[in-house]
Design a protein around this motif. Sequence first.
Motif, PDB file in Angstrom:
ATOM      1  N   TYR A 166       0.855  -1.188   0.000  1.00  0.00           N
ATOM      2  CA  TYR A 166       0.000   0.000   0.000  1.00  0.00           C
ATOM      3  C   TYR A 166       0.891   1.238   0.000  1.00  0.00           C
ATOM      4  CZ  TYR A 166      -3.389  -3.419   1.718  1.00  0.00           C
ATOM      5  OH  TYR A 166      -4.196  -4.520   1.854  1.00  0.00           O
ATOM      6  N   ALA A 167       0.513   2.219  -0.771  1.00  0.00           N
ATOM      7  CA  ALA A 167       1.295   3.450  -0.813  1.00  0.00           C
ATOM      8  C   ALA A 167       0.372   4.655  -0.791  1.00  0.00           C
ATOM      9  CB  ALA A 167       2.161   3.479  -2.073  1.00  0.00           C
ATOM     10  N   ALA A 168       0.591   5.514   0.179  1.00  0.00           N
ATOM     11  CA  ALA A 168      -0.167   6.772   0.255  1.00  0.00           C
ATOM     12  C   ALA A 168       0.727   7.888  -0.256  1.00  0.00           C
ATOM     13  CB  ALA A 168      -0.597   7.046   1.693  1.00  0.00           C
ATOM     14  N   LEU A 169       0.279   8.508  -1.313  1.00  0.00           N
ATOM     15  CA  LEU A 169       1.063   9.583  -1.932  1.00  0.00           C
ATOM     16  C   LEU A 169       0.502  10.938  -1.545  1.00  0.00           C
ATOM     17  CD1 LEU A 169       1.468   8.214  -5.554  1.00  0.00           C
ATOM     18  CD2 LEU A 169       3.344   8.803  -4.038  1.00  0.00           C
ATOM     19  N   ARG A 170       1.418  11.854  -1.262  1.00  0.00           N
ATOM     20  CA  ARG A 170       0.992  13.254  -1.093  1.00  0.00           C
ATOM     21  C   ARG A 170       1.879  14.084  -1.995  1.00  0.00           C
ATOM     22  NH1 ARG A 170       0.997  15.736   4.734  1.00  0.00           N
ATOM     23  NH2 ARG A 170       3.182  15.286   4.359  1.00  0.00           N
ATOM     24  N   ASN A 171       1.265  14.775  -2.921  1.00  0.00           N
ATOM     25  CA  ASN A 171       2.001  15.344  -4.044  1.00  0.00           C
ATOM     26  C   ASN A 171       2.802  14.185  -4.633  1.00  0.00           C
ATOM     27  OD1 ASN A 171       0.811  17.842  -3.593  1.00  0.00           O
ATOM     28  ND2 ASN A 171       2.318  18.298  -1.991  1.00  0.00           N
ATOM     29  N   ASP A 172       4.052  14.262  -4.758  1.00  0.00           N
ATOM     30  CA  ASP A 172       4.744  13.123  -5.361  1.00  0.00           C
ATOM     31  C   ASP A 172       5.560  12.358  -4.321  1.00  0.00           C
ATOM     32  OD1 ASP A 172       5.258  11.582  -7.669  1.00  0.00           O
ATOM     33  OD2 ASP A 172       7.241  12.506  -7.829  1.00  0.00           O
TER      34      ASP A 172
END
Length: 147
Positions: free
Chosen positions: A45-51
């Motif tokens: 699982y990966a949560a991205l904020r901006n890049d």
Amino acid sequence: MDLKDLYRDVILDHNKRPRNFGRLAPPAQSARGHNPLCGDQLTVYAALRNDVLDDVRFEGTGCAISVASASLMTEAVIGKTTAEAEALFASVHELLTKSDAPAPAALGKLAALSGVREFPVRVKCASLCWHTLRAALAAAPTPVSTE
Ligand code: ZN
């Protein structure tokens, strides 16, 4: 304690106490990976904020190498940009596949995986989490449009 013992201890520790084990709810992106040669199964699982990889977690079952590698990966990529994570994957891949390349200092604890290259069948165990992370990042949700 020589380097091999140190590396083995890092692998054993991360297998016994995997870091960032668990899931992230959507909109975090996820992907499942499977290594049929060994039976390793992971969801990353990966949560991205901006890049930036704001949070990365994984769950699944597999051999010690696959679990330790995923644990080490989450620690290494959280806070990095997707491009930095991709560059790290390239370094790890080189470490796993080039027989005597020295571990670059930038790899940090990931250097512990260098012992894997003595066992070519294990390379897929160690790289499974990285391929799965890449798939999760590629699985971008359909952009929300207000139009
Ligand atoms: Zn495995």
